[in-house]
Motif scaffolding. Structure first.
Motif, short mmCIF file in Angstrom:
data_model
loop_
_atom_site.label_atom_id
_atom_site.label_comp_id
_atom_site.label_asym_id
_atom_site.label_seq_id
_atom_site.Cartn_x
_atom_site.Cartn_y
_atom_site.Cartn_z
N SER A 73 0.84 -1.31 -0.10
CA SER A 73 0.07 -0.17 0.06
C SER A 73 1.12 1.38 -0.15
O SER A 73 0.62 2.56 -0.69
CB SER A 73 -0.88 -0.04 1.29
OG SER A 73 -0.06 0.38 2.35
N GLU A 74 2.15 1.09 0.46
CA GLU A 74 2.95 2.14 0.75
C GLU A 74 3.33 2.60 -0.76
O GLU A 74 3.36 3.96 -1.15
CB GLU A 74 4.18 1.79 1.23
CG GLU A 74 5.19 2.82 1.95
CD GLU A 74 6.45 2.36 2.30
OE1 GLU A 74 6.48 1.46 3.27
OE2 GLU A 74 7.65 3.15 2.28
N PHE A 75 3.48 1.71 -1.85
CA PHE A 75 3.99 1.98 -3.12
C PHE A 75 2.69 3.00 -3.67
O PHE A 75 2.98 4.09 -4.24
CB PHE A 75 3.80 0.75 -3.98
CG PHE A 75 4.17 1.01 -5.28
CD1 PHE A 75 5.06 1.43 -5.80
CD2 PHE A 75 2.93 0.79 -6.13
CE1 PHE A 75 5.18 1.92 -7.48
CE2 PHE A 75 3.03 0.76 -7.56
CZ PHE A 75 4.26 1.58 -8.11
N TRP A 76 1.34 2.67 -3.41
CA TRP A 76 0.33 3.39 -3.93
C TRP A 76 0.31 4.74 -3.37
O TRP A 76 -0.28 5.65 -3.93
CB TRP A 76 -0.92 2.69 -3.94
CG TRP A 76 -0.84 1.34 -4.95
CD1 TRP A 76 -0.72 0.04 -4.24
CD2 TRP A 76 -0.97 1.10 -6.13
NE1 TRP A 76 -0.44 -0.95 -5.47
CE2 TRP A 76 -0.63 0.02 -6.55
CE3 TRP A 76 -0.98 2.23 -7.25
CZ2 TRP A 76 -0.41 -0.53 -8.18
CZ3 TRP A 76 -0.85 1.82 -8.35
CH2 TRP A 76 -0.50 0.56 -8.88
N THR A 77 0.53 4.55 -2.09
CA THR A 77 0.71 6.13 -1.43
C THR A 77 1.63 6.84 -1.97
O THR A 77 1.53 8.14 -2.30
CB THR A 77 1.10 5.87 0.23
OG1 THR A 77 0.24 5.01 0.71
CG2 THR A 77 1.05 7.20 1.01
N ALA A 78 2.65 6.15 -2.36
CA ALA A 78 3.82 7.11 -3.04
C ALA A 78 3.49 7.62 -4.53
O ALA A 78 3.58 8.56 -4.77
CB ALA A 78 5.17 6.28 -3.32
#
Lengths: 332, 308
Positions: free
Chosen positions: A96-101
């Motif tokens: 999910s961190e990737f999509w936050t980024a």
């Protein structure tokens, strides 16, 4: 500057060369073959350095990134590559961190590019008037361009500080409450966008100004004969004439905003900066790549992030192209 | 004496009113094209420009303020707006904590070698693309421009591994070599030479019996000099300020100024006034360059843009 003087010297300094020299036929043939080779090979020799350096340090790594993305490579043992297939891609896509980024990169890109280019357009319009000290104004507006990301981010980090920050202090005068700028999703993204806008508005202003000065004046004369107001002239003559330049700056700014790294890294600094905030609230794709590769030491996923960025870039390019085509069609 | 005075007086008055003017009359000819629509700016324009100008300069001024105070003063609930007396202490502390001496030497080495190489290679390539005929010229030029759109992020991982392979890991070479040429530079020189270098001049050189290298040396380089000056300054500014790849490629013992600055702020408990002193050291040389050559840099960005 004095462009004519040296060339005149080069031309006239060897008057003896004009006299034809006696030469045997064989020597002449050899010479002309040499000349022809010189003519054929020289252009390639002159452009070769660019392509060699780009090939070695640009294109080759770009392709090789794809290969690394399919392996496990750790910072601790760079020469050991273990095949893992699509695992790295799977991992980042499920993170999910990737999509936050991705979201942050996109949000910051929009809220920095749009106001920046609009301010630049307005400023260029002002600078296009007959101004006293026009060079002075241009230089002042360009000054932030001479500042590094690091210095700019660090001084703005103090401006946006929660307690004892310059901005909160100023806002206090107007009765606005204190904002913990780096902590909120929107507020931190705005803070980063402000740094970007500060550094790049002057640059874009000058690009627009140059384009405005190239607009033929008879267009304006015709417009004012038709009774167009200044605002109408700006809307119907200036903006359409600037369309290619505006598209160019959009492309350049978009690519630039894909790369945001120093601004988020140094907004709070240290370990917090390396992961884009305590809640990753201002983590960009470059920070995500850095965190995976250089902070955590996993280069495989970092390479996968690089490829994800390439895909995003191509997507943006396609959208840009479509918009450009749409605009051209509606204009025609 | 009196006659000259009366002739120049109106002109001089006009210039002296423009506080700190860098303007000069010949530049006005640039506006000729749009002369018909050149309205004088009203007071609103000056107010707007002054506000924006203040916004442009204030963060730089405040870097100086913060660098000359103590951390407590900087982080006080009423931040200081005037410089204090702690500048030299902070500079000294920054110098010691971030090995800035070495960083400055490194930055000068990196920036000047990148600038020299870029100037040399880009002028050569720009000349070839502008004035020489050869197979594949159009396609190759398109490739050059296309490379402009590739962010460095896409290739840093393998680049880092390659550099460590060659033995350049953490060395300045790893920062210098990938940047020896620039697509923008090739494009910029090409655009300039397309117009500034007439074919007659090259022909004249050929009639004189000069080979291609000789023509480059004694005809192209002198003609290209003004553009090379501008490209040189733009490249130098960029190389000096580069952050992303140097931050990944270099280590703590061998940093450039920007990398040292990043590390200074990432240290365990950074003292903000010392960090600002570091920022001041890293920015000041460029600001000096900018004050001296600002006009040329401005002109360069504008000329690079208008022809593109």
């Amino acid at each position: 500057m004095a462009t004519t003087t040296p060339t005149r010297g080069a031309h006239g300094s060897r008057p003896g060369r004009h006299a034809p020299k006696p030469m045997t036929a064989r020597r002449q043939a050899w010479r002309s073959r040499l000349w022809r080779f010189d003519d054929k090979a020289s252009p390639y020799a002159y452009i070769a350095p660019f392509f060699l350096v780009f090939g070695a340090f640009g294109l080759y790594p770009l392709v090789y990134t794809g290969w690394i993305a399919l392996h496990r490579v750790e910072m601790t043992g760079l020469d050991q590559m273990e095949w893992v297939g699509w695992e790295n891609f799977g991992n980042i896509l499920q993170d999910s961190e990737f999509w936050t980024a991705v979201t942050n990169t996109f949000v910051i890109g929009v809220i920095s590019t749009v106001p920046q280019l609009m301010i630049a357009l307005g400023l260029a319009h002002l600078l296009n008037y007959k101004l006293r000290a026009s060079t002075f104004w241009r230089t002042v507006i360009l000054t932030p361009y001479a500042t590094s990301v690091a210095s700019a981010a660090l001084v703005f980090a103090l401006v946006f500080r929660a307690d004892g920050g310059l901005l909160n202090w100023v806002l206090g005068f107007f009765g606005a409450g204190e904002t913990n700028w780096a902590n909120g999703h929107w507020s931190s993204n705005i803070a980063i966008a402000v740094i970007v806008i500060w550094r790049w508005t002057g640059y874009n202003t000058l690009i627009y100004l140059a384009a405005m000065q190239a607009v033929p004046s008879d267009l304006y004369e015709a417009a004012s004969l038709d009774g167009a107001s200044r605002w109408q002239q700006f809307r119907n003559v200036t903006i359409p004439s600037l369309r290619p330049t505006i598209l160019f700056t959009i492309v350049i700014s978009t690519i630039g905003s894909m790369q945001l790294f120093g601004e988020p890294l140094l907004l709070e600094g240290g370990q917090i900066g390396a992961q884009g905030g305590t809640e990753h609230q201002y983590e960009t794709l470059s920070i995500y790549l850095y965190n995976y590769g250089w902070n955590l030491g996993h280069l495989g996923p970092a390479a996968a992030v690089a490829w994800a960025m390439l895909v995003l870039l191509l997507l943006i390019a396609a959208i840009n192209w479509l918009i450009g085509r749409f605009v051209r069609k509606t204009a025609a | 004496m009196t006659t000259t005075h009366t002739v120049t007086a109106p002109d001089r008055r006009r210039v002296s009113k423009t506080a700190g003017s860098h303007d000069e009359p010949p530049r006005r000819s640039r506006f000729k094209q749009g002369a018909g629509r050149q309205h004088h700016a009203g007071p609103f324009a000056y107010i707007a420009l002054a506000v924006v100008g203040l916004g442009s300069l204030f963060p730089l001024y405040w870097t100086l303020v913060a660098a000359s105070r103590t951390q407590d003063e900087v982080l006080d609930t009423t931040p200081p707006l005037l410089p204090g007396g702690n500048l030299f202490n902070n500079l000294e502390a920054a110098w010691e904590q971030a090995s800035l001496g070495k960083a400055i030497v490194n930055t000068v080495i990196v920036s000047s070698s990148i600038t020299l190489a870029t100037l040399f290679f880009c002028t050569l390539a720009g000349y070839a693309f502008a004035k020489m005929r050869f197979k594949g010229r159009g396609a190759l030029m398109t490739t050059v421009i296309a490379t402009l759109t590739i962010p460095p992020q896409l290739s840093v991982v393998p680049l880092f591994m390659m550099m460590s392979d060659i033995g350049w890991g953490g060395q300045l070479e790893s920062v210098i070599f990938p940047t020896l040429v620039s697509a923008f530079g090739v494009f910029f020189m090409r655009q300039y030479l397309l117009e500034a270098l007439p074919y007659e001049l090259i022909e004249a050189g050929r009639v004189d019996g000069a080979n291609n290298l000789r023509i480059v040396w004694s005809i192209v380089l002198p003609v290209a000099r003004p553009a090379m000056m501008v490209l040189g300054m733009l490249t130098f500014v960029q190389a000096w300020n580069d952050f992303f790849w140097p931050y990944l490629a270099l280590n703590q013992q061998n940093p450039t100024l920007q990398v040292a600055l990043g590390q200074l702020s990432a240290s365990y408990v950074p003292d903000q006034s010392i960090v600002m002193a570091g920022a001041l050291i890293s920015t000041l040389p460029l600001l000096v360059v900018f004050v001296i050559f600002g006009k040329q840099i401005v002109g360069g960005i504008m000329s690079g843009a208008v022809k593109g």
